[in-house]
Scaffold this active site. Structure first.
Site, PDB file in Angstrom:
ATOM      1  N   ARG A  80      -1.119  18.383  41.531  1.00 52.88           N
ATOM      2  CA  ARG A  80      -0.231  17.230  41.693  1.00 52.88           C
ATOM      3  C   ARG A  80       0.551  17.373  42.991  1.00 52.88           C
ATOM      4  O   ARG A  80       0.860  18.469  43.437  1.00 52.88           O
ATOM      5  CB  ARG A  80       0.740  17.124  40.515  1.00 52.88           C
ATOM      6  CG  ARG A  80       0.107  16.600  39.237  1.00 52.88           C
ATOM      7  CD  ARG A  80       1.119  16.430  38.128  1.00 52.88           C
ATOM      8  NE  ARG A  80       1.623  17.689  37.651  1.00 52.88           N
ATOM      9  CZ  ARG A  80       2.763  18.241  38.034  1.00 52.88           C
ATOM     10  NH1 ARG A  80       3.568  17.615  38.886  1.00 52.88           N
ATOM     11  NH2 ARG A  80       3.140  19.408  37.551  1.00 52.88           N
ATOM     12  N   TYR A 208      -7.454  14.268  42.119  1.00 56.03           N
ATOM     13  CA  TYR A 208      -6.990  15.291  41.179  1.00 56.03           C
ATOM     14  C   TYR A 208      -6.385  14.649  39.927  1.00 56.03           C
ATOM     15  O   TYR A 208      -5.626  13.665  40.020  1.00 56.03           O
ATOM     16  CB  TYR A 208      -5.953  16.219  41.851  1.00 56.03           C
ATOM     17  CG  TYR A 208      -5.341  17.138  40.820  1.00 56.03           C
ATOM     18  CD1 TYR A 208      -6.066  18.215  40.321  1.00 56.03           C
ATOM     19  CD2 TYR A 208      -4.088  16.878  40.287  1.00 56.03           C
ATOM     20  CE1 TYR A 208      -5.541  19.020  39.334  1.00 56.03           C
ATOM     21  CE2 TYR A 208      -3.547  17.683  39.292  1.00 56.03           C
ATOM     22  CZ  TYR A 208      -4.286  18.754  38.823  1.00 56.03           C
ATOM     23  OH  TYR A 208      -3.765  19.533  37.825  1.00 56.03           O
ATOM     24  N   LYS A 217       0.072  11.522  33.485  1.00 58.58           N
ATOM     25  CA  LYS A 217       1.449  11.706  33.951  1.00 58.58           C
ATOM     26  C   LYS A 217       2.075  10.380  34.389  1.00 58.58           C
ATOM     27  O   LYS A 217       3.251  10.124  34.135  1.00 58.58           O
ATOM     28  CB  LYS A 217       1.475  12.706  35.110  1.00 58.58           C
ATOM     29  CG  LYS A 217       0.854  14.049  34.772  1.00 58.58           C
ATOM     30  CD  LYS A 217       1.554  14.710  33.619  1.00 58.58           C
ATOM     31  CE  LYS A 217       1.043  16.132  33.417  1.00 58.58           C
ATOM     32  NZ  LYS A 217       1.710  16.765  32.279  1.00 58.58           N
ATOM     33  N   HIS A 237       7.327  15.442  27.862  1.00 57.51           N
ATOM     34  CA  HIS A 237       6.304  16.408  28.269  1.00 57.51           C
ATOM     35  C   HIS A 237       6.240  17.498  27.188  1.00 57.51           C
ATOM     36  O   HIS A 237       6.655  18.622  27.408  1.00 57.51           O
ATOM     37  CB  HIS A 237       6.730  16.980  29.632  1.00 57.51           C
ATOM     38  CG  HIS A 237       5.667  17.767  30.332  1.00 57.51           C
ATOM     39  ND1 HIS A 237       5.948  18.698  31.307  1.00 57.51           N
ATOM     40  CD2 HIS A 237       4.317  17.749  30.231  1.00 57.51           C
ATOM     41  CE1 HIS A 237       4.826  19.220  31.765  1.00 57.51           C
ATOM     42  NE2 HIS A 237       3.820  18.668  31.127  1.00 57.51           N
ATOM     43  N   SER A 259       4.742  22.677  33.369  1.00 56.35           N
ATOM     44  CA  SER A 259       3.287  22.779  33.557  1.00 56.35           C
ATOM     45  C   SER A 259       2.858  24.243  33.632  1.00 56.35           C
ATOM     46  O   SER A 259       3.541  25.065  34.248  1.00 56.35           O
ATOM     47  CB  SER A 259       2.900  22.097  34.861  1.00 56.35           C
ATOM     48  OG  SER A 259       3.452  20.809  34.897  1.00 56.35           O
ATOM     49  N   CYS A 261       2.737  26.652  31.481  1.00 60.77           N
ATOM     50  CA  CYS A 261       3.568  27.668  30.815  1.00 60.77           C
ATOM     51  C   CYS A 261       3.094  27.919  29.391  1.00 60.77           C
ATOM     52  O   CYS A 261       3.861  28.389  28.559  1.00 60.77           O
ATOM     53  CB  CYS A 261       5.035  27.252  30.809  1.00 60.77           C
ATOM     54  SG  CYS A 261       5.834  27.453  32.392  1.00 60.77           S
ATOM     55  N   ASP A 286       0.154  18.274  25.497  1.00 63.26           N
ATOM     56  CA  ASP A 286       0.882  18.023  26.755  1.00 63.26           C
ATOM     57  C   ASP A 286       1.979  16.960  26.649  1.00 63.26           C
ATOM     58  O   ASP A 286       3.014  17.110  27.276  1.00 63.26           O
ATOM     59  CB  ASP A 286      -0.131  17.602  27.840  1.00 63.26           C
ATOM     60  CG  ASP A 286       0.444  17.657  29.249  1.00 63.26           C
ATOM     61  OD1 ASP A 286       1.198  18.610  29.532  1.00 63.26           O
ATOM     62  OD2 ASP A 286       0.148  16.763  30.056  1.00 63.26           O
ATOM     63  N   ARG A 375      -9.385  23.342  36.091  1.00 60.06           N
ATOM     64  CA  ARG A 375      -9.112  22.635  34.834  1.00 60.06           C
ATOM     65  C   ARG A 375     -10.366  22.396  34.018  1.00 60.06           C
ATOM     66  O   ARG A 375     -11.478  22.345  34.560  1.00 60.06           O
ATOM     67  CB  ARG A 375      -8.493  21.260  35.159  1.00 60.06           C
ATOM     68  CG  ARG A 375      -7.153  21.330  35.886  1.00 60.06           C
ATOM     69  CD  ARG A 375      -6.044  21.628  34.915  1.00 60.06           C
ATOM     70  NE  ARG A 375      -4.755  21.790  35.556  1.00 60.06           N
ATOM     71  CZ  ARG A 375      -3.600  21.429  34.993  1.00 60.06           C
ATOM     72  NH1 ARG A 375      -3.575  20.874  33.803  1.00 60.06           N
ATOM     73  NH2 ARG A 375      -2.457  21.654  35.600  1.00 60.06           N
TER      74      ARG A 375
END
Ligand code: OXD
Ligand code: MN
Length: 590
Positions: A80, A208, A217, A237, A259, A261, A286, A375
């Site tokens: 991002r 991406y 997002k 989130h 993000s 974590c 997420d 990813r």
């Protein structure tokens, strides 16, 4: 040979407003063809065949990884781009200091120039999608127009995409309009713009996921957080998990972590051998949309239908469910390859890479084989711990909200906020070390309130006010907790084993919500009494447990002062209640 996708036919259900908008977008971008996605498996297979032919995808070993493909993104387009992401509200103050802002007219002029004729010779895909169960009153719809077959295929895995969504849009044409083009993948010509007042997104120059899969997002967090404030709910989130105890009782917990974590790992947690009879069910990994429910509790849905997860570190021990789930029908982005064409990443703990994520012969001197933000995209339904409740229109009732971050010092393993208002302060004060999910330095501590720093679509001051207002809308609010799996000792070693063992902490949280588990009150909140936390068989030294649960008052005084300066940067938009709450924390710290 691949057949070209060439369906110019406009579906009968497409409402006039949608047709008009698609026509306008086509006038601007001048595509060679327009394809309205129906979301069928046949269409997905066709998209895949086309991308294999155009070399946008590479087929992985069908014997070991059936239905799996590798996409290599442009090396400058791997995460991002927060510095190129804007909230274009009419008033700058409404976007707040937490967002980059551009005046809508200026942003539109900039984007018009970029989109002008950008799809010449390309196919324009029209992707109707529904965020949330198709028949849930809490779901919201959008349509993404894109010139990327990769995006269309990923949207099929990540959302309820196609005919069902279109039928819903036909009934309620109040949908989010997302226009996306990969452009030339030139970082100098890349912008992600949000126009919350008109429910629009315009994204140019990146393929991406977080910049290009607009349902995620851009829609489900930035635009939805704005919608949620207007309509009286929360778009967060947060992963959502159902924890079933040996008596068969299931409690749902929603956790906000920044993000990369460990939300995906926690969402698919495998109970440790020491906790027989416990089960964990995944609702989402997420994003959570939380609504006041008819019974006075907070109810949550996961607006997504798939996972766009970080690959490195995934193996049979760290996340067995993810490891199994991504062995078939998965799109990998930016991983390495073995000699027999299997995907490979750091932390896989099997196989040997021969090719790196850029397609070069693997040479450890040139960096990792897989990009640290590589990813997987996969349908949630492939997850062995998928909860059928993820499809329930009413969602699931939330017992606890958990904030977490990556902090090597200061934050104890877990504590409970005193009440809702204190919990909002705990969330607003969150800080975490940055990760590879966004471009920029990694490992730097930054304030990341509610893990929403990159995702709140409006001024954090107003956002916290909205959070506080939930106390008036939800009579039976969940408890609020903070966790930190990442505390380290002086030698840099993690103090807590993490992964499946995190269930021990969730079990304490659930008992607390039921009013049972014992805790010691500290100035920052209630920390478990050592014997209230199940530590059997972990072999942790007493000193380690004491350090994990310790609250260093001197360090926390310093932290509270920093929290104060941060909150004050929101000026007149900072709710007075948070000032009062912080003053009370400081008084308790002495
Ligand atoms: C994500 C992120 O991809 O938070 O989920 O960056
Ligand atoms: Mn995320």
């Amino acid at each position: 040979m691949a057949t070209a996708v060439d369906s110019q036919a406009i579906p009968r259900q497409a409402p006039p407003e949608l047709r008009r908008w698609v026509e306008q977008a086509a006038m601007r971008t001048r595509p060679g063809r327009i394809h309205w996605c129906d979301g069928s498996s046949a269409e997905y297979r066709l998209l895949i065949r086309q991308m294999l032919a155009s070399k946008d995808l590479h087929e992985l070993n069908p014997a070991t990884h059936p239905g799996c493909y590798l996409h290599r993104s442009h090396p400058s387009d791997v995460a991002r781009v927060e510095h190129l992401t804007f909230v274009c509200s009419e008033q700058q103050e409404d976007a707040g200091p937490n967002n980059n802002w551009m005046a809508p007219a200026e942003a539109r002029r900039k984007m018009d120039a970029l989109f002008d004729g950008c799809m010449r010779g390309r196919t324009m895909y029209v992707v109707p999608y529904c965020m949330g169960p198709i028949d849930s009153p809490y779901s919201r719809c959008g349509v993404e127009i894109t010139d990327s077959a990769y995006v269309a295929a990923n949207m099929k895995l990540m959302t309820r995409m196609g005919a069902g969504a279109l039928a819903r849009i036909a009934r309620d044409p109040n949908f989010v309009k997302g226009l996306h083009s990969i452009g030339e993948l030139d970082p100098e010509r890349r912008f992600i713009m949000h126009f919350p007042e008109s429910l629009e997104i315009q994204s140019f120059g990146s393929g991406y996921g977080g910049n290009a899969l607009l349902g995620k997002k851009c829609h489900a967090l930035r635009i939805a957080s704005w919608q949620a404030r207007r309509e009286g709910w929360l778009a967060e989130h947060m992963m959502i998990v159902g924890v079933e105890n040996p008596a068969g009782e299931v409690h749902y917990i929603a956790c906000a972590f920044p993000s990369a974590c460990g939300k995906t790992n926690l969402a698919m947690l495998i109970p440790p051998a020491s906790m027989p009879g416990w089960k964990v069910w995944t609702i989402g990994d997420d994003i959570g949309w939380l609504h006041p429910g008819p019974d006075g509790r907070l109810w949550a849905i996961n607006p997504e239908d798939g996972y766009f997860g970080v690959v490195p570190g995934t193996n049979a021990k760290t996340n067995r469910h993810a490891y199994e789930m991504i062995r078939h029908d998965t799109i990998f982005t930016n991983v390495g390859l073995t000699a027999d064409n299997q995907p490979w990443w750091e932390g896989l703990e099997e196989g040997t890479p021969v090719t790196d994520w850029q397609g070069r012969p693997y040479d450890p001197a040139m960096g990792p084989a897989a990009h640290p933000n590589s990813r997987f995209t996969v349908s949630a339904r492939q997850n062995p711990s998928y909860s059928p409740k993820a499809d329930a229109p009413e969602g699931v009732p939330i017992s606890a909200l958990v904030f977490g971050g990556r902090r090597r010092a200061l934050a104890p393993l877990v504590f409970q906020a005193r009440d809702w208002r204190h919990g909002v302060l705990v969330g607003a004060a969150m800080a975490s070390e940055t990760t590879a999910a966004a471009t920029g330095d990694v490992g730097v501590v930054r304030r990341d309130p509610m893990a929403m720093k990159p995702f709140a679509g409006y001024n954090f001051g107003d956002y916290w006010r909205h959070w506080l207002s939930m106390a008036n809308r939800v009579p039976r609010l969940p408890g609020i907790f903070q966790v930190n799996w990442f505390r380290r000792d002086a030698g840099g070693r993690f103090l807590w084993p993490g992964y499946g063992e995190n269930l021990r902490v969730l079990a304490w949280i659930i008992e607390r919500c039921k009013g049972h588990a014992a805790a010691d009150e500290t100035p920052i909140g209630a920390v478990p009494r050592k014997d209230a936390l199940n530590l059997a068989g972990l072999g942790l030294a007493d000193a380690t447990v004491a350090e994990l649960l310790s609250v260093d008052v001197a360090q926390w005084r310093k932290e509270a002062a920093e929290i104060g300066s941060y909150l004050e940067s929101f000026g007149s938009r900072l709710p007075e209640e948070l000032r009062v709450e912080l003053a009370q924390l400081r008084a308790r710290l002495g």
